[in-house]
Write an enzyme that holds these catalytic residues in place. Structure first.
Site, PDB file in Angstrom:
ATOM      1  N   GLY A  59      54.024 -10.072  76.327  1.00 37.87           N
ATOM      2  CA  GLY A  59      54.710  -8.840  76.701  1.00 37.87           C
ATOM      3  C   GLY A  59      54.574  -7.738  75.656  1.00 37.87           C
ATOM      4  O   GLY A  59      53.520  -7.554  75.040  1.00 37.87           O
ATOM      5  N   SER A  60      55.667  -7.026  75.421  1.00 37.25           N
ATOM      6  CA  SER A  60      55.632  -5.821  74.587  1.00 37.25           C
ATOM      7  C   SER A  60      55.332  -6.087  73.123  1.00 37.25           C
ATOM      8  O   SER A  60      55.093  -5.135  72.372  1.00 37.25           O
ATOM      9  CB  SER A  60      56.974  -5.077  74.703  1.00 37.25           C
ATOM     10  OG  SER A  60      57.155  -4.571  76.008  1.00 37.25           O
ATOM     11  N   THR A  61      55.360  -7.353  72.682  1.00 38.79           N
ATOM     12  CA  THR A  61      54.961  -7.619  71.307  1.00 38.79           C
ATOM     13  C   THR A  61      53.496  -7.265  71.078  1.00 38.79           C
ATOM     14  O   THR A  61      53.070  -7.080  69.937  1.00 38.79           O
ATOM     15  CB  THR A  61      55.179  -9.108  70.945  1.00 38.79           C
ATOM     16  OG1 THR A  61      54.440  -9.938  71.847  1.00 38.79           O
ATOM     17  CG2 THR A  61      56.658  -9.462  71.007  1.00 38.79           C
TER      18      THR A  61
END
Length: 565
Positions: A285-287
């Site tokens: 995801g956003s990592t």
């Protein structure tokens, strides 16, 4: 008279031949008959026994024992001698077995010379049973593995089977190194099978080699406590935390929850045995937006202060709409990452193209094996398609459509903490020998990304709960929908946080993953970031890192705690 002399001579000759033959069979080793009789005698009375070898000790980096071998006694019997005994009820009671179970086992081994009664009894208990002299019951010394750390390091260390062979975790990965070479001895037995004379050792046992891991049990215990607390509080299905030394790539701690006790495996579930930080893959995801930021900076078209218009708070690409929580308007690229703006990252992905972003992900090791040697290690997935749908080109920049393990994600973030250099991950203590790394990105770009990650934990970022009192930290949150049979599940999430500390002189990289948290605290900033804060606070103090920020009202207390640690 000559007849008398003839008969006497013949008798004496026969006696001489008989005595000579007896002497040749009993004394003269060069005679074939002597060798034959000796072999036959040895076959009936001479027996060989194995001398068990001590398995090597596994320790943490400070020498704390994690796996040791303790002496035990295994009880065995000759079914031919034991089957008809009137003392079977007494034996069953002393073994803690039901009499029908013992009788059924004897029937299975009917006519055989050997069967185990019980393996790995405590020596004093076994001696009490052997002292009762049950017919055909004997004992043999063996070793049993004991794990002082218990459940805290169980999924990393693994365990051995009854024959002291590693079958999971480090015990399996380094089985050839840890296991010893059994010795041999010979003894003479009588007709009842009892040893009457110990001839001696033919070949001495050779113990296994010790193994020193990179983990620090103090940090391992802290992570275990904080992860258990977080999984319980959020009602999550599972969780993982891994901390790497930012400079060397050594794994300082790696824990998962739920766990199991390797010293008592009754009721043990297979799902609790997995070292999820290495074996299980998730969409990050956003990592991954921090890696997308690298692609933007390397293009030369953007700086961290470049302005991106996110109005009106949503953007449509193909059939899909990507919204932000609110309309952020025109914001800097740094603020796009701080706020984890879907609109801002989508515009970056459209402008840069998925090829450039994919190439950065590949350089950071996404989808590639880490070669730790740990059984079941997953490589993750970085797809390389000939044709990409428009939504796939965008979702790649968000960390969707790819998979990583928590350890793989931590390795990627060491690049930002180590001046753009990535070193191999090691589960073994390196003892100061720095492995050769590879330059993944330019040092100045790594430094810029690190400063942006620091802002994510600031007042305007999504990871304020990741802060650590006295230290500057940085990181990125991630909240990912889980995938089900029919696609993404609306109310099932994976919460992540990947962070670096301290930002001014990075020492550790930690990744926290909470799988399927329930309730309102399901996001990376709410479920995973607090675990990072607690774990990093303990790690930096254990490493003796001096705090750099001193709020006036707690400065004295912080210094005292830092000195005590």
């Amino acid at each position: 008279m000559w007849r008398l002399y003839l008969v006497a001579g013949l008798l004496l000759s026969m006696l001489s031949l008989l005595v000579g033959r007896v002497l040749s069979l009993q004394i003269l080793e060069t005679d074939r008959g002597y060798s034959f009789l000796q072999d036959q005698g040895d076959a009936r009375s001479l027996r060989g026994a194995e001398i068990p070898a001590y398995r090597g000790v596994i320790t943490d980096r400070r020498g704390e024992p994690l796996a040791v071998s303790t002496p035990v006694v295994s009880l065995w019997a000759d079914p031919r001698l034991l089957a008809g005994s009137e003392r079977l009820p007494e034996l069953a009671e002393s073994l803690g077995m039901a009499l029908p179970a013992l009788q059924e086992r004897l029937q299975r081994y009917d006519g055989k010379h050997f069967m185990y009664l019980q393996r790995h009894r405590v020596p004093h208990e076994a001696r009490d049973i052997l002292a009762r002299r049950f017919p055909g019951v004997y004992g043999e010394r063996e070793y049993r593995r004991f794990y002082p750390a218990g459940e805290v390091a169980a999924q990393l260390i693994g365990f051995t089977n009854l024959d002291d062979e590693g079958i999971d975790g480090i015990e399996l990965a380094y089985n050839d190194w840890l296991k010893g070479v059994p010795g041999k001895k010979q003894y003479i037995k009588n007709l009842k099978g009892k040893m009457v004379r110990d001839i001696g050792v033919v070949q001495p046992a050779r113990p296994g080699k010790d193994l020193r891991l990179s983990i620090d049990m103090r940090l391992q215990t802290l992570q275990h406590r904080e992860l258990r607390k977080a999984v319980t509080a959020t009602g999550a299905a599972s969780g993982s935390v891994v901390t790497l030394d930012a400079r060397t790539g050594e794994v300082l701690a790696m824990v998962n929850y739920p766990v199991y006790n390797p010293n008592s495996r009754k009721g043990m579930k297979a799902s609790s045995m997995r070292n999820r930080a290495i074996t299980d893959t998730y969409e990050p995801g956003s990592t991954m937006k921090s890696l997308t930021l690298v692609a933007a900076l390397e293009s030369g078209r953007y700086t961290t202060e470049s302005l991106i218009d996110t109005s009106p708070g949503w953007i449509r690409v193909g059939p899909k709409t990507y919204p932000d929580p609110r309309n952020y308007g025109e914001i800097s690229l740094s603020r796009v990452i701080e706020k984890s703006s879907q609109v801002g990252v989508t515009k970056l992905a459209v402008d840069l193209g998925h090829e450039r972003i994919w190439e950065v992900f590949r350089r950071f090791g996404i989808g590639e094996p880490m070669n730790t040697g740990f059984p079941g290690e997953s490589s993750g997935l970085l797809p390389n398609r000939a044709r990409w749908y428009s939504t796939e080109r965008i979702s790649l920049a968000f960390g969707y459509g790819i998979t990583t393990t928590p350890l793989q994600l931590a390795r990627a973030y060491t690049v930002f903490a180590n001046g753009g250099v990535q070193r191999p991950v090691s589960l073994l203590a390196l003892d100061g020998e720095l492995p050769e790394g590879r330059q993944v990105v330019a040092p100045d770009i790594a430094a810029q990304v690190l400063q942006v990650l620091h802002r994510v934990t600031g007042e305007h970022g999504t990871a304020r709960k990741a802060r650590v009192e006295g230290y500057q930290v940085g990181g990125k949150t991630g909240t990912v929908h889980k995938v089900g049979p029919q696609g993404y599940i609306k109310d099932a999430y994976v919460a992540l946080f990947a962070g670096v500390a301290p930002v001014n002189d990075p020492r550790v990289v930690t990744v926290v993953l909470i799988n399927e948290p329930k309730g309102e605290s399901y996001g990376g900033g709410a479920a995973a970031a607090p675990v990072f804060s607690a774990v990093t606070d303990g790690a930096l103090r254990l490493l003796g890192v001096t705090p750099t920020e001193f709020p006036e009202d707690v400065a004295t207390a912080t210094v005292v705690r830092g000195g005590a640690a």
